[in-house]
Design a protein around this motif. Structure first.
Motif, PDB file in Angstrom:
ATOM      1  N   CYS A  87       0.635  -1.597  -0.011  1.00 31.32           N
ATOM      2  CA  CYS A  87       0.418   0.024  -0.129  1.00 31.32           C
ATOM      3  C   CYS A  87       0.937   1.439   0.148  1.00 31.32           C
ATOM      4  N   GLN A  91       3.734   2.787  -3.408  1.00 28.98           N
ATOM      5  CA  GLN A  91       3.936   3.954  -3.248  1.00 28.98           C
ATOM      6  C   GLN A  91       5.076   4.777  -3.023  1.00 28.98           C
ATOM      7  N   ASN A 104      -5.997   8.278  -6.763  1.00 22.28           N
ATOM      8  CA  ASN A 104      -6.671   7.566  -7.021  1.00 22.28           C
ATOM      9  C   ASN A 104      -7.980   7.858  -7.519  1.00 22.28           C
ATOM     10  N   HIS A 137      -8.619  -4.514   1.090  1.00 21.01           N
ATOM     11  CA  HIS A 137      -8.260  -2.756   0.268  1.00 21.01           C
ATOM     12  C   HIS A 137      -8.593  -1.724   0.963  1.00 21.01           C
ATOM     13  N   HIS A 139      -7.011   1.890   0.353  1.00 23.63           N
ATOM     14  CA  HIS A 139      -6.175   2.868   0.110  1.00 23.63           C
ATOM     15  C   HIS A 139      -6.477   4.223  -1.218  1.00 23.63           C
ATOM     16  N   THR A 142      -2.721   5.832  -5.187  1.00 27.88           N
ATOM     17  CA  THR A 142      -1.886   4.936  -6.332  1.00 27.88           C
ATOM     18  C   THR A 142      -0.838   5.398  -6.939  1.00 27.88           C
ATOM     19  N   CYS A 154      -4.823  -5.421 -11.673  1.00 28.61           N
ATOM     20  CA  CYS A 154      -5.398  -4.322 -11.892  1.00 28.61           C
ATOM     21  C   CYS A 154      -6.974  -4.870 -11.057  1.00 28.61           C
ATOM     22  N   CYS A 158      -8.929   0.327  -9.542  1.00 29.31           N
ATOM     23  CA  CYS A 158      -7.524   0.907  -9.745  1.00 29.31           C
ATOM     24  C   CYS A 158      -7.126   0.067 -10.586  1.00 29.31           C
ATOM     25  N   HIS A 160      -3.793   0.024 -11.747  1.00 30.00           N
ATOM     26  CA  HIS A 160      -2.302  -0.535 -10.830  1.00 30.00           C
ATOM     27  C   HIS A 160      -2.162  -1.561 -10.228  1.00 30.00           C
ATOM     28  N   GLN A 161      -2.545  -2.655  -9.921  1.00 36.98           N
ATOM     29  CA  GLN A 161      -2.431  -3.437  -8.345  1.00 36.98           C
ATOM     30  C   GLN A 161      -1.202  -3.709  -7.869  1.00 36.98           C
ATOM     31  N   GLN A 173      -0.907  -3.476  -3.696  1.00 31.03           N
ATOM     32  CA  GLN A 173      -1.167  -1.918  -3.598  1.00 31.03           C
ATOM     33  C   GLN A 173      -2.663  -2.617  -2.885  1.00 31.03           C
TER      34      GLN A 173
END
Length: 227
Positions: A87, A91, A104, A137, A139, A142, A154, A158, A160-161, A173
């Motif tokens: 997470c 990032q 995001n 999840h 968040h 992103t 994905c 979102c 991009h995971q 993520q």
């Protein structure tokens, strides 16, 4: 195995990663950044785990420890240490590797499917995973995919995971490490209002089987990434 992990909030810890490390007699160190703990030398560990937190990676004025933390993560990557970010941790890694981190389109909190793309399905870390699996999840931001990294997964909310960079850096993520007890504690600290991709606690916390499955997937991933 020498593991060091970075903490950004009292209520966020490595979850099911902790007993997995204990079972392997790993030597574990921790730095709590907001508490002002001193960061170790990169020579002091074999792998670095960068955990999540409620702050954003660009809030340097509010969290002045972010800048030295980023330099530390960069040094660990350059020293070829295994680096796992979850997470906020993912990032921070993305930012260090030159990729933007932004809001995001939707906050994503609760149980939502993650889909492995072609690269994700073919990657040794995820080779025998189902193409789609349900993950926990939490968040609002992103990451973009860093230059030279591979985008692996994905979700509907979102794009991009997950990503890998080289053989030694992994960013997730989503939160496979969170136990049911962890999630209860998180909702005690903050209970966001439900919206399109934000679920209320009564939809999340009763899912004990889902937490257990996520934790098993996390342990399988650790075996491959750290083992």
């Amino acid at each position: 195995m020498r593991i060091h992990w970075l903490q950004h909030a009292d209520h966020e810890d490595p979850g099911c990663i902790t007993p997995w490390l204990a079972q392997r007699d790993a030597k574990v160190g921790k730095t709590c950044l907001p508490a002002g703990d001193t960061l170790p030398s990169v020579d002091a560990f074999d792998a670095l785990i960068v955990m999540g937190g409620p702050m954003n990676i660009y809030e340097h004025a509010e969290h002045p420890w972010l800048a030295p933390e980023k330099r530390f993560i960069r040094a660990a990557i350059e020293a070829q240490r295994r680096v796992l970010g979850i997470c906020l941790g993912s990032q921070l890694i993305a930012d260090v590797l030159g990729a933007p981190v932004t809001r995001n389109p939707h906050p994503e909190i609760g149980w939502f499917d993650v889909r492995l793309n072609t690269q994700g399905q073919a990657h040794p870390l995820f080779a025998d995973w189902p193409q789609t699996f349900e993950a926990f999840h939490w968040h609002g931001d992103t990451f973009a995919i860093p230059p030279g990294a591979q985008n692996l997964a994905c979700s509907d909310a979102c794009a991009h995971q997950a990503f890998v960079y080289g053989h030694h850096v992994l960013g997730l993520q989503f939160h496979l490490e969170v136990t049911a007890a962890d999630a209860r504690r998180w909702y005690q600290v903050n209970t966001p209002a439900p919206e399109t991709y934000v679920q209320a606690p009564d939809r999340v916390l009763p899912r004990l089987d889902a937490f257990a499955l996520n934790n098993r997937l996390m342990c399988r991933l650790l075996e491959r990434f750290l083992g």
